[in-house]
Write a protein that holds these residues in place. Structure first.
Motif, PDB file in Angstrom:
ATOM      1  N   ALA A   1    -104.675  20.058 -12.956  1.00  0.00           N
ATOM      2  CA  ALA A   1    -105.270  19.671 -14.237  1.00  0.00           C
ATOM      3  C   ALA A   1    -104.300  18.817 -15.048  1.00  0.00           C
ATOM      4  N   LEU A   2    -103.020  19.192 -15.057  1.00  0.00           N
ATOM      5  CA  LEU A   2    -102.010  18.401 -15.764  1.00  0.00           C
ATOM      6  C   LEU A   2    -101.947  16.979 -15.218  1.00  0.00           C
ATOM      7  N   GLY A   3    -102.015  16.871 -13.899  1.00  0.00           N
ATOM      8  CA  GLY A   3    -101.898  15.563 -13.258  1.00  0.00           C
ATOM      9  C   GLY A   3    -103.001  14.597 -13.620  1.00  0.00           C
ATOM     10  N   GLU A   4    -104.110  15.101 -14.127  1.00  0.00           N
ATOM     11  CA  GLU A   4    -105.202  14.224 -14.549  1.00  0.00           C
ATOM     12  C   GLU A   4    -104.840  13.446 -15.808  1.00  0.00           C
ATOM     13  N   PHE A   5    -103.834  13.933 -16.542  1.00  0.00           N
ATOM     14  CA  PHE A   5    -103.425  13.288 -17.790  1.00  0.00           C
ATOM     15  C   PHE A   5    -101.965  12.845 -17.756  1.00  0.00           C
ATOM     16  N   ASP A   6    -101.092  13.707 -17.273  1.00  0.00           N
ATOM     17  CA  ASP A   6     -99.655  13.439 -17.214  1.00  0.00           C
ATOM     18  C   ASP A   6     -99.343  12.762 -15.875  1.00  0.00           C
ATOM     19  N   LEU A   7     -99.390  11.450 -15.858  1.00  0.00           N
ATOM     20  CA  LEU A   7     -99.351  10.700 -14.606  1.00  0.00           C
ATOM     21  C   LEU A   7     -98.045  10.877 -13.838  1.00  0.00           C
ATOM     22  N   ASP A   8     -96.950  11.083 -14.542  1.00  0.00           N
ATOM     23  CA  ASP A   8     -95.654  11.232 -13.878  1.00  0.00           C
ATOM     24  C   ASP A   8     -95.246  12.691 -13.691  1.00  0.00           C
ATOM     25  N   HIS A   9     -96.121  13.587 -14.051  1.00  0.00           N
ATOM     26  CA  HIS A   9     -95.827  15.032 -13.976  1.00  0.00           C
ATOM     27  C   HIS A   9     -94.507  15.366 -14.659  1.00  0.00           C
ATOM     28  N   LYS A  10     -94.344  14.840 -15.877  1.00  0.00           N
ATOM     29  CA  LYS A  10     -93.158  15.163 -16.665  1.00  0.00           C
ATOM     30  C   LYS A  10     -93.269  16.552 -17.298  1.00  0.00           C
TER      31      LYS A  10
ATOM     32  N   GLN B   1    -108.647  26.863 -16.717  1.00  0.00           N
ATOM     33  CA  GLN B   1    -108.311  25.446 -16.654  1.00  0.00           C
ATOM     34  C   GLN B   1    -108.979  24.634 -17.754  1.00  0.00           C
ATOM     35  N   ALA B   2    -110.074  25.161 -18.314  1.00  0.00           N
ATOM     36  CA  ALA B   2    -110.765  24.442 -19.384  1.00  0.00           C
ATOM     37  C   ALA B   2    -109.851  24.254 -20.587  1.00  0.00           C
ATOM     38  N   TRP B   3    -108.972  25.246 -20.850  1.00  0.00           N
ATOM     39  CA  TRP B   3    -108.029  25.098 -21.961  1.00  0.00           C
ATOM     40  C   TRP B   3    -107.049  23.959 -21.686  1.00  0.00           C
ATOM     41  N   THR B   4    -106.490  23.933 -20.481  1.00  0.00           N
ATOM     42  CA  THR B   4    -105.518  22.904 -20.132  1.00  0.00           C
ATOM     43  C   THR B   4    -106.138  21.519 -20.256  1.00  0.00           C
ATOM     44  N   ARG B   5    -107.327  21.362 -19.700  1.00  0.00           N
ATOM     45  CA  ARG B   5    -107.977  20.044 -19.745  1.00  0.00           C
ATOM     46  C   ARG B   5    -108.391  19.685 -21.169  1.00  0.00           C
ATOM     47  N   GLY B   6    -108.913  20.653 -21.918  1.00  0.00           N
ATOM     48  CA  GLY B   6    -109.345  20.363 -23.289  1.00  0.00           C
ATOM     49  C   GLY B   6    -108.185  19.982 -24.179  1.00  0.00           C
ATOM     50  N   PHE B   7    -107.059  20.698 -24.040  1.00  0.00           N
ATOM     51  CA  PHE B   7    -105.879  20.413 -24.852  1.00  0.00           C
ATOM     52  C   PHE B   7    -105.324  19.031 -24.551  1.00  0.00           C
ATOM     53  N   PHE B   8    -105.121  18.718 -23.276  1.00  0.00           N
ATOM     54  CA  PHE B   8    -104.510  17.438 -22.926  1.00  0.00           C
ATOM     55  C   PHE B   8    -105.468  16.277 -23.128  1.00  0.00           C
ATOM     56  N   ASN B   9    -106.746  16.503 -22.969  1.00  0.00           N
ATOM     57  CA  ASN B   9    -107.715  15.436 -23.219  1.00  0.00           C
ATOM     58  C   ASN B   9    -107.666  15.012 -24.686  1.00  0.00           C
ATOM     59  N   LYS B  10    -107.564  16.002 -25.579  1.00  0.00           N
ATOM     60  CA  LYS B  10    -107.482  15.687 -27.006  1.00  0.00           C
ATOM     61  C   LYS B  10    -106.133  15.066 -27.346  1.00  0.00           C
ATOM     62  N   LEU B  11    -105.056  15.647 -26.803  1.00  0.00           N
ATOM     63  CA  LEU B  11    -103.707  15.156 -27.111  1.00  0.00           C
ATOM     64  C   LEU B  11    -103.504  13.731 -26.594  1.00  0.00           C
ATOM     65  N   TYR B  12    -104.070  13.435 -25.440  1.00  0.00           N
ATOM     66  CA  TYR B  12    -103.891  12.125 -24.800  1.00  0.00           C
ATOM     67  C   TYR B  12    -105.030  11.152 -25.132  1.00  0.00           C
ATOM     68  N   HIS B  13    -105.887  11.541 -26.072  1.00  0.00           N
ATOM     69  CA  HIS B  13    -107.021  10.694 -26.489  1.00  0.00           C
ATOM     70  C   HIS B  13    -107.898  10.303 -25.304  1.00  0.00           C
ATOM     71  N   GLY B  14    -108.003  11.223 -24.365  1.00  0.00           N
ATOM     72  CA  GLY B  14    -108.891  10.986 -23.235  1.00  0.00           C
ATOM     73  C   GLY B  14    -108.368  10.019 -22.199  1.00  0.00           C
ATOM     74  N   GLN B  15    -107.111   9.560 -22.357  1.00  0.00           N
ATOM     75  CA  GLN B  15    -106.567   8.567 -21.454  1.00  0.00           C
ATOM     76  C   GLN B  15    -105.311   9.092 -20.757  1.00  0.00           C
ATOM     77  N   PRO B  16    -105.277   9.056 -19.430  1.00  0.00           N
ATOM     78  CA  PRO B  16    -104.038   9.425 -18.719  1.00  0.00           C
ATOM     79  C   PRO B  16    -102.885   8.560 -19.199  1.00  0.00           C
ATOM     80  N   SER B  17    -101.673   9.118 -19.166  1.00  0.00           N
ATOM     81  CA  SER B  17    -100.544   8.411 -19.766  1.00  0.00           C
ATOM     82  C   SER B  17     -99.246   8.761 -19.048  1.00  0.00           C
ATOM     83  N   HIS B  18     -98.263   7.869 -19.201  1.00  0.00           N
ATOM     84  CA  HIS B  18     -96.908   8.137 -18.722  1.00  0.00           C
ATOM     85  C   HIS B  18     -96.068   8.797 -19.809  1.00  0.00           C
TER      86      HIS B  18
END
Length: 553
Positions: free
Chosen positions: A336-345, A259-276
């Motif tokens: 882990a995805l839901g922590e960043f991808d708010l709409d689960h797209k 899960q560290a990969w999933t969180r690390g990738f999306f944290n960087k891609l989303y600039h640390g901010q959850p998004s729609h």
């Protein structure tokens, strides 16, 4: 406020009592039961969940899919006709290519143009062959590039499947990726690459939607950290010309449950901010192989593997446990995805899965990672497919690894010889789920208990999935017990039954498998379903995969 809380508690207690009452009543009749909640849909089962994987590895392509236009083996444009026919029979929805680890060493330009002018390259997997084998100038070791993009697109079209292409992130540039998309998708007569494609046999574009942005970028695809890969992903997917095709980019995801990969990738891609905004990610690739049969003794990749044919019931159940980890992996990464991808797209794409054994049962030496496929592998594949069905709201695509002469293959070939494997039988049964609405279902059965090196161990006794399409209800399930049948009561909540029939994949010998010399050892057989007042009754044979088709009134 107190009255409201009291009413909520009372309602919950009543509901629990009703469920418990139903189960207790059923348990008095049989030891196992299934409840299908017809009024509780989960999501549409994407047909792409039933996808496949082909890599330039061993004899998957050469002597597998591709035999050459001049071959005496029946073929269409060099593509083995029997495989095309069987792929159409199971309604194969999507095929992934060219890898795998091969993808990140592959230059797509090597595989276009006149075949006799294409370069011969060292295959990524060359070092896995022995020193003596490496001296042989065969396509499994020195890639002739006779099979390229046009052949793959043609294979998919003939099979009725969509192409899913994995791009080279480790050793090619974003511009090369742009050009590959242009070669595949630019309209006829518009660009130089469109004209090149026309010269190679296709004036019309291939309209490839699915693009994997690298493969296993944590390993053979570049040894990236998730943050570094996120930067690469942005470079490769920014302003890629679409040519009117809705491109679906699949990001290279974690190895199994990391899960560290999933969180690390999306944290960087989303600039640390959850998004729609999904930030160009349609799917996240997840790979999970069931391989460790050491019973906790080692995590060594080679030492932990078992044999494809020589196994006992304990090995069977241990492989079941490894396979069944898939559910937890899906749920963990979805969280882990839901922590960043708010709409689960963003959907999960399980584009490599299946059992992986040690070498020794392949049909010929050049079939690197080839293995015999038994009834055990049919059961393990069904466990995975049922898991995907139950999580249809989370899993958008999957690919069984791999299609032919390799790992969890559906087909075996060598020269003009051909056979299907028990895994093919499973895909043939489960094709009915494609495009159906997954329904919530409850499975209950006594656990399988066994001795694990002097310690008690257990595995669930019955599990599966259900889907509805129009008035047809499909129930698939696995009985993993190698010795005991499961007499089961099946109850439909919210619908009534007009009739039912069943098909079974099972043999008295759990080691049963098809070979090129004996291609019909494992068969799918019809079975009877009994209709009772308000329910169905069926006995699941030991070590079986079952499909029950119910017509609703």
């Amino acid at each position: 406020m107190e009255r409201r809380n009291f009413l909520k508690a009372a309602a919950a207690s009543t509901a629990a009592a009703l469920v418990f009452g139903r189960r207790r009543a059923l348990a008095q009749q049989t030891d196992s039961h299934i409840e299908i909640l017809v009024d509780e849909p989960i999501a549409t089962i994407a047909p792409e969940i039933y996808g496949h994987f082909t890599e330039h590895l061993g004899s998957v392509i050469y002597d597998g899919i591709y035999v050459g236009e001049d071959s005496k083996i029946p073929n269409q444009h060099g593509l083995r006709s029997t495989i095309i026919e069987k792929m159409r029979a199971i309604k194969a929805p999507v095929v992934r290519w060219p890898g795998g680890c091969f993808a990140d060493s592959y230059d797509w330009r090597d595989g276009i143009g006149p075949r006799n002018k294409r370069p011969r390259r060292t295959n990524f997997w060359t070092d896995n062959f022995t020193a003596a084998q490496q001296k042989q100038n065969i396509p499994q070791i020195y890639e002739p590039n006779e099979f390229g993009t046009d052949d793959f697109a043609r294979f998919c079209k003939l099979c009725g499947a969509e192409p899913y292409i994995a791009a080279n992130v480790r050793s090619l540039t974003p511009l090369d990726f742009d050009h590959w998309v242009e070669y595949c998708n630019s309209p006829r007569g518009t660009t130089t690459l469109a004209e090149t494609r026309a010269a190679d046999g296709s004036r019309d574009p291939y309209n490839v939607r699915y693009w994997g942005v690298g493969n296993e970028s944590w390993g053979c695809g570049g040894n990236f950290d998730p943050e570094d890969y996120a930067i690469e992903f942005k470079r490769y997917t920014t302003w890629v010309p679409s040519y009117g095709v809705p491109l679906r980019f699949v990001a290279s995801g974690p190895n199994s449950d990391e899960q560290a990969w999933t969180r690390g990738f999306f944290n960087k891609l989303y600039h640390g901010q959850p998004s729609h905004d999904p930030h160009s990610v349609w799917g996240l690739s997840v790979h999970h192989y069931a391989w460790n049969l050491s019973r906790g003794k080692t995590q060594d990749w080679d030492a932990g593997k078992g044999d494809a044919l020589k196994f006992d019931p304990i090995d069977w159940y241990e492989l079941g446990k490894e396979t069944d980890r898939m559910e937890g992996i899906i749920l963990d990464h979805w969280t882990a995805l839901g922590e960043f991808d708010l709409d689960h797209k963003v959907k999960l794409v399980v584009d490599e899965y299946g059992p992986w054994y040690r070498p020794g049962t392949e049909n010929s030496p050049e079939q690197l990672l080839g293995q015999m496929i038994t009834v055990r592998d049919a059961v393990m594949t069904a466990i995975s497919l049922d898991t995907f069905n139950r999580n249809a709201d989370k899993v958008g695509m999957a690919a069984c690894a791999q299609l032919v002469n390799n790992l969890n293959a559906l087909f075996l070939t060598h020269g003009d010889k051909f056979a299907t494997t028990p895994v093919f039988n499973v895909f043939e049964l489960y094709a009915a789920h494609q495009g159906g609405t997954a329904l919530r279902s409850e499975f209950s059965a006594p656990e399988v208990r066994y001795d694990r090196d002097g310690k008690p161990a257990s595995f669930w006794g019955l599990k599966g999935s259900a889907s509805l399409k129009d008035k047809t209800l499909i129930v698939t399930a696995v009985n993993p017990d190698v010795s005991q049948p499961r007499e089961t009561e099946i109850v439909l909540r919210g619908a009534s039954t007009a009739g039912a029939k069943a098909w079974v994949v099972a043999e008295s010998d759990i080691h049963a498998h098809n070979t090129l010399e004996q291609p019909d050892q494992v068969k799918t057989r019809a079975a009877e379903v009994s209709l009772r007042s308000g329910s169905l009754s069926f006995t699941f044979p030991p070590a079986s995969v079952v499909k029950i088709e119910v017509q609703l009134s």
